[in-house]
Write a protein that holds these residues in place. Structure first.
Motif, PDB file in Angstrom:
ATOM      1  N   LYS A 265      23.853  -9.673 -20.582  1.00  0.00           N
ATOM      2  CA  LYS A 265      24.968  -9.392 -21.237  1.00  0.00           C
ATOM      3  C   LYS A 265      24.765  -8.614 -22.921  1.00  0.00           C
ATOM      4  O   LYS A 265      25.722  -8.225 -23.355  1.00  0.00           O
ATOM      5  CB  LYS A 265      25.696 -10.517 -21.600  1.00  0.00           C
ATOM      6  N   LYS A 266      23.424  -8.339 -22.963  1.00  0.00           N
ATOM      7  CA  LYS A 266      22.919  -8.181 -24.124  1.00  0.00           C
ATOM      8  C   LYS A 266      22.939  -6.571 -24.329  1.00  0.00           C
ATOM      9  O   LYS A 266      22.726  -5.789 -23.367  1.00  0.00           O
ATOM     10  CB  LYS A 266      21.642  -8.575 -24.501  1.00  0.00           C
ATOM     11  N   PRO A 267      23.502  -5.991 -25.422  1.00  0.00           N
ATOM     12  CA  PRO A 267      23.736  -4.666 -25.410  1.00  0.00           C
ATOM     13  C   PRO A 267      22.279  -3.808 -25.540  1.00  0.00           C
ATOM     14  O   PRO A 267      21.426  -4.004 -26.043  1.00  0.00           O
ATOM     15  CB  PRO A 267      24.515  -4.465 -26.660  1.00  0.00           C
ATOM     16  N   VAL A 268      22.182  -2.722 -24.774  1.00  0.00           N
ATOM     17  CA  VAL A 268      21.198  -1.989 -24.756  1.00  0.00           C
ATOM     18  C   VAL A 268      21.727  -0.310 -25.024  1.00  0.00           C
ATOM     19  O   VAL A 268      22.627   0.027 -24.247  1.00  0.00           O
ATOM     20  CB  VAL A 268      20.375  -1.997 -23.586  1.00  0.00           C
ATOM     21  N   SER A 269      21.218   0.454 -25.910  1.00  0.00           N
ATOM     22  CA  SER A 269      21.815   1.783 -26.202  1.00  0.00           C
ATOM     23  C   SER A 269      20.810   2.827 -25.844  1.00  0.00           C
ATOM     24  O   SER A 269      19.451   2.307 -26.192  1.00  0.00           O
ATOM     25  CB  SER A 269      22.288   1.870 -27.765  1.00  0.00           C
ATOM     26  N   THR A 270      21.081   3.852 -25.301  1.00  0.00           N
ATOM     27  CA  THR A 270      20.096   4.958 -24.832  1.00  0.00           C
ATOM     28  C   THR A 270      20.277   6.029 -25.867  1.00  0.00           C
ATOM     29  O   THR A 270      21.318   6.588 -25.866  1.00  0.00           O
ATOM     30  CB  THR A 270      20.295   5.279 -23.365  1.00  0.00           C
ATOM     31  N   LEU A 271      19.128   6.517 -26.269  1.00  0.00           N
ATOM     32  CA  LEU A 271      19.166   7.809 -27.164  1.00  0.00           C
ATOM     33  C   LEU A 271      18.308   8.714 -26.627  1.00  0.00           C
ATOM     34  O   LEU A 271      17.164   8.572 -25.911  1.00  0.00           O
ATOM     35  CB  LEU A 271      18.695   7.403 -28.635  1.00  0.00           C
ATOM     36  N   GLY A 272      18.690  10.270 -26.815  1.00  0.00           N
ATOM     37  CA  GLY A 272      17.702  11.247 -26.574  1.00  0.00           C
ATOM     38  C   GLY A 272      17.381  11.964 -27.806  1.00  0.00           C
ATOM     39  O   GLY A 272      17.804  11.359 -29.042  1.00  0.00           O
ATOM     40  N   LEU A 273      16.597  12.754 -27.679  1.00  0.00           N
ATOM     41  CA  LEU A 273      16.001  13.329 -28.923  1.00  0.00           C
ATOM     42  C   LEU A 273      17.254  14.272 -29.741  1.00  0.00           C
ATOM     43  O   LEU A 273      17.040  14.069 -30.982  1.00  0.00           O
ATOM     44  CB  LEU A 273      15.109  14.633 -28.409  1.00  0.00           C
ATOM     45  N   ALA A 274      18.233  14.601 -29.062  1.00  0.00           N
ATOM     46  CA  ALA A 274      19.236  15.217 -29.907  1.00  0.00           C
ATOM     47  C   ALA A 274      19.886  14.144 -30.761  1.00  0.00           C
ATOM     48  O   ALA A 274      20.298  14.515 -31.679  1.00  0.00           O
ATOM     49  CB  ALA A 274      20.180  15.791 -28.925  1.00  0.00           C
ATOM     50  N   ASP A 275      20.248  12.889 -30.121  1.00  0.00           N
ATOM     51  CA  ASP A 275      20.799  11.922 -31.074  1.00  0.00           C
ATOM     52  C   ASP A 275      19.909  11.601 -32.386  1.00  0.00           C
ATOM     53  O   ASP A 275      20.340  11.175 -33.326  1.00  0.00           O
ATOM     54  CB  ASP A 275      20.847  10.759 -30.206  1.00  0.00           C
ATOM     55  N   LEU A 276      18.532  12.043 -32.227  1.00  0.00           N
ATOM     56  CA  LEU A 276      17.700  11.747 -33.266  1.00  0.00           C
ATOM     57  C   LEU A 276      17.273  13.146 -34.330  1.00  0.00           C
ATOM     58  O   LEU A 276      16.453  13.022 -35.275  1.00  0.00           O
ATOM     59  CB  LEU A 276      16.380  11.138 -32.987  1.00  0.00           C
ATOM     60  N   ALA A 277      17.952  13.957 -34.007  1.00  0.00           N
ATOM     61  CA  ALA A 277      17.716  15.203 -34.838  1.00  0.00           C
ATOM     62  C   ALA A 277      16.394  15.658 -34.604  1.00  0.00           C
ATOM     63  O   ALA A 277      15.523  16.121 -35.512  1.00  0.00           O
ATOM     64  CB  ALA A 277      18.232  15.115 -36.040  1.00  0.00           C
ATOM     65  N   ILE A 278      15.701  15.275 -33.345  1.00  0.00           N
ATOM     66  CA  ILE A 278      14.162  16.046 -33.099  1.00  0.00           C
ATOM     67  C   ILE A 278      14.311  17.144 -32.249  1.00  0.00           C
ATOM     68  O   ILE A 278      14.926  17.031 -31.122  1.00  0.00           O
ATOM     69  CB  ILE A 278      13.273  14.711 -32.773  1.00  0.00           C
ATOM     70  N   SER A 279      13.507  18.230 -32.417  1.00  0.00           N
ATOM     71  CA  SER A 279      13.410  19.305 -31.665  1.00  0.00           C
ATOM     72  C   SER A 279      12.510  19.147 -30.498  1.00  0.00           C
ATOM     73  O   SER A 279      11.308  18.390 -30.675  1.00  0.00           O
ATOM     74  CB  SER A 279      13.240  20.513 -32.357  1.00  0.00           C
ATOM     75  N   PRO A 280      12.759  19.289 -29.126  1.00  0.00           N
ATOM     76  CA  PRO A 280      11.850  18.901 -27.953  1.00  0.00           C
ATOM     77  C   PRO A 280      10.522  19.672 -28.277  1.00  0.00           C
ATOM     78  O   PRO A 280       9.502  18.944 -27.756  1.00  0.00           O
ATOM     79  CB  PRO A 280      12.538  19.705 -26.825  1.00  0.00           C
ATOM     80  N   ASP A 281      10.172  20.641 -29.128  1.00  0.00           N
ATOM     81  CA  ASP A 281       8.866  21.302 -29.199  1.00  0.00           C
ATOM     82  C   ASP A 281       8.047  20.391 -30.231  1.00  0.00           C
ATOM     83  O   ASP A 281       6.868  20.920 -30.641  1.00  0.00           O
ATOM     84  CB  ASP A 281       8.958  22.692 -29.428  1.00  0.00           C
ATOM     85  N   GLU A 282       8.757  19.330 -30.789  1.00  0.00           N
ATOM     86  CA  GLU A 282       7.994  18.620 -32.069  1.00  0.00           C
ATOM     87  C   GLU A 282       7.293  17.430 -31.175  1.00  0.00           C
ATOM     88  O   GLU A 282       6.294  16.683 -31.932  1.00  0.00           O
ATOM     89  CB  GLU A 282       8.946  17.885 -32.941  1.00  0.00           C
ATOM     90  N   VAL A 283       7.564  17.371 -30.028  1.00  0.00           N
ATOM     91  CA  VAL A 283       6.888  15.995 -29.172  1.00  0.00           C
ATOM     92  C   VAL A 283       6.575  16.641 -27.819  1.00  0.00           C
ATOM     93  O   VAL A 283       6.677  17.824 -27.567  1.00  0.00           O
ATOM     94  CB  VAL A 283       7.930  14.855 -28.941  1.00  0.00           C
TER      95      VAL A 283
END
Ligand SMILES: Cc1cc2nc3c(=O)[nH]c(=O)nc-3n(C[C@H](O)[C@H](O)[C@H](O)COP(=O)(O)OP(=O)(O)OC[C@H]3O[C@@H](n4cnc5c(N)ncnc54)[C@H](O)[C@@H]3O)c2cc1C
Ligand SMILES: Nc1ncnc2c1ncn2[C@@H]1O[C@H](COP(=O)(O)O)[C@@H](O)[C@H]1O
Lengths: 259, 318
Positions: free
Chosen positions: A196-214
């Motif tokens: 029952k515990k909450p788990v949130s899922t984030l992508g790079l866009a949610d973190l304002a990171i551009s895909p070519d930085e990683v």
């Protein structure tokens, strides 16, 4: 108080580990919560047990399967999870991983960022120091013993040539060794409660990171080749009978010019 | 030729042998420039010259001792900007890797940890490092910034070769961030009278099979002039301090000879000793997995075997 625990999902160390064709760690087999990160989760839970009003949030960066590492930590007793998953992250080195983690941790604004001493697959042991650098937080790392005293965290650090006592004020980055505690096994009740515990899922866009930085192409190092260690040619095994073992051992050492 | 920065590991001027190794590696890559930080470093300078330091950057400042990791990383970052070195070499170890990690972020440079070799090949710096508990060896290059490499102890035989050792005073204004984690107490490890574990040519390690009785094992180790180490089971039992633990969460050793007595050979233990040149085990269980990793094995009681072997070796010597 809020504690963010960074945990990694790693290939099972008891099975064979290898590289994929793009020279990144092959993560296709069974994985698990890095054993060394269990100590970090346990330490967070102990701080909560003692201090009371503490929220323990698990943060992991990794593929879909890495959710299992969060689940395990929630079963141990953590309160919530954040899973950063994005195809572009594949192949990130510690520089890329620490960049992503730092962005999540900025959002979390925890009083303590808790890490393990090293991941059991890469075992570089550098992410905690990199996080402290990126976040501008004090680092109290490789702790074998942790004491919380108001806003001060005091740790024992078994250094290479000395035993040190290191202290700093929260917010800070703390990493713990396997000397620190004994991780708990989740009870059946805790396993049920974890669902029952909450788990949130984030992508790079949610973190304002551009895909070519990683990811693999943004890594600052590159594996050019790898080689399995040649299997040791089967050694000579003798059985000791009335002192013969010692005699043969000394013969062997002498033949190899080791005495 | 460019400078190659070597972070000196010293305690009150006594230079650890890992630093001599780093200087030996640095000579292959460029002009070795030692970076000597912290108090009471006077005695270190002669040693650094004898291993080929052309330059010695000196900052006699107790802040490098009083605060964790960050001051050293800032001093190196300052030098990376000022001297544009060909590489920065640091000894692997908890602190060394953390300094290297911060330096990598500060300078935007690629980092390789736990290398056992570093070379110039076709004009490019190439590192070699064991991964997956030593099962695989990887060669890597650094594609951005100034290569930062941490090297494991016992990776090369230190070679003396006099260097000019010109001293250059280093003035770094440390940031406020550098003084946030204070080392409030430091107790140097008690010396055992035996060689340093990670630097020794021979290591004799005991496991749970010793039952806590190390008399025969230590006598055997002393007959060989060896360092003594232990498995985690021994450390967890409180028989030996954690500083002597070998394995994934202890020290990594790579001696000429490793003797495992009463140790079963778990993967986490093998991670710390698998790259040893010659491996010997004494174990009473013929099925013990340690025997898969050895050059020579004795099935027997370690107390009997090692006590007798110590006597034989001592008799040969006298
Ligand atoms: C995250 C993690 C990190 C770890 N890190 C490390 C690490 O850094 N280093 C490490 O060592 N372990 C580490 N371990 C523990 C490791 O998995 C093993 O549990 C440990 O190495 C076992 O120690 P041992 O071989 O001494 O004991 P055991 O596995 O109990 O083996 C004892 C051996 O002694 C033999 N024996 C018994 N009596 C005698 C006798 N009289 N004469 C001869 N032989 C005898 C037995 O046959 C047996 O093979 C780690 C584990 C985890 C989960
Ligand atoms: N992908 C990841 N997600 C979350 N935490 C991580 C990740 N990688 C490393 N860490 C944390 O950083 C510590 C050291 O990892 P490393 O530097 O990779 O050996 C681990 O014990 C974790 O606490």
């Amino acid at each position: 108080m809020k504690i963010a625990v960074c945990v990694k999902y790693v290939p099972d160390s008891s099975g064979p580990r290898t590289f994929s064709s793009d020279l990144t760690v092959d993560r296709s087999g069974d994985g698990m919560l890095s054993e060394l990160d269990e100590y970090a989760v346990e330490e967070a839970l102990r701080i909560r047990d003692e201090a009371g009003d503490v929220e323990v949030v698990i943060v992991t960066v990794g593929p879909d399967d890495a959710r299992a590492a969060i689940t395990r930590a929630l079963q141990m007793g953590a309160d919530a999870g954040v899973h950063v998953v994005d195809d572009a992250i594949h192949g990130s080195d510690s520089v890329g991983t620490s960049l992503v983690l730092a962005k999540v941790l900025q959002q979390q604004a925890a009083d303590i960022v808790l890490c393990g001493m090293a991941s059991t697959d890469g075992s570089m042991g550098v992410v905690p120091a990199m996080l402290a650098e990126r976040l501008g937080l004090p680092q109290v790392t490789l702790a074998s013993e942790v004491t919380i005293d108001g806003a001060t965290v005091r740790v024992r650090r078994d250094g290479d040539s000395a035993v040190e006592v290191v202290e700093a004020s929260m917010p800070l980055v703390l990493s713990v060794t396997d000397q620190c505690n004994e991780p708990r096994y989740p009870s059946f009740k805790a396993i049920m409660a974890a669902k029952k515990k909450p788990v949130s899922t984030l992508g790079l866009a949610d973190l304002a990171i551009s895909p070519d930085e990683v990811g693999l192409r943004a890594a600052w190092t590159r594996v050019v080749s790898y080689e399995e260690r040649p299997a040791r040619t089967a050694g000579q095994i003798v059985t000791d009978e009335g002192g013969s073992g010692a005699d043969q051992l000394v013969e062997f050492l002498s033949a190899r010019r080791l005495i | 030729m460019s400078e190659v920065l070597v972070l000196v590991d010293h305690i009150d001027g006594t230079v650890r042998s890992t630093t001599a190794e780093l200087l030996t590696f640095a000579r292959r890559l460029g002009e070795p420039a030692a970076v000597l930080l912290g108090s009471n470093s006077g005695a270190a300078r002669e040693t650094l010259r004898s291993y080929g330091a052309d330059k010695i950057y000196v900052a006699e400042n107790s802040q490098y001792d009083d605060f964790l990791v960050v001051p050293k990383a800032e001093a190196l970052a300052h030098l990376v900007a000022a001297a544009s070195p060909a590489a920065v070499l640091i000894a692997s170890g908890g602190e060394g890797k953390e300094i290297a990690g911060r330096l990598a972020i500060k300078t935007g440079s690629g980092l390789i940890t736990d290398a056992v070799d570093v070379q110039i090949s076709d004009g490019e710096l190439v590192t070699t490092q064991p991964v997956f508990a030593g099962d695989v060896t990887v060669r890597s290059i650094i594609t951005r910034g100034v290569p930062i490499v941490t090297l494991k102890p016992n990776s090369v035989t230190p070679e003396t070769q006099p260097g000019a050792g010109v001293e250059v005073a280093l003035e770094v204004s440390l940031s406020q961030q550098a003084t946030t984690a204070r080392v409030s107490e430091r107790r140097p490890r008690e010396t055992t009278g035996r060689p340093e574990l990670t630097e020794a040519a021979i290591v004799v390690a005991g496991g749970r099979g010793t039952g806590g009785d190390f008399a025969a094992l230590e006598a055997f180790a002393d007959s060989l002039g060896a360092a003594v180490g232990a498995s985690r089971a021994v450390v967890d039992a409180g028989w030996y301090p954690h500083s002597l633990q070998i394995g994934q969460t202890g020290k990594t050793v790579s001696p000429q000879l490793y003797v495992a007595a009463g140790i079963s050979g778990a993967i986490q233990h093998r991670a710390g000793m698998q790259t040893s040149k010659t491996i010997v085990a004494v174990n009473k269980d013929p099925e013990s997995p340690i025997f898969e990793a050895v050059d020579f094995g004795v099935v027997g009681n370690l107390h009997d075997v090692l006590a007798r072997a110590a006597e034989l070796i001592n008799a040969r010597r006298s």
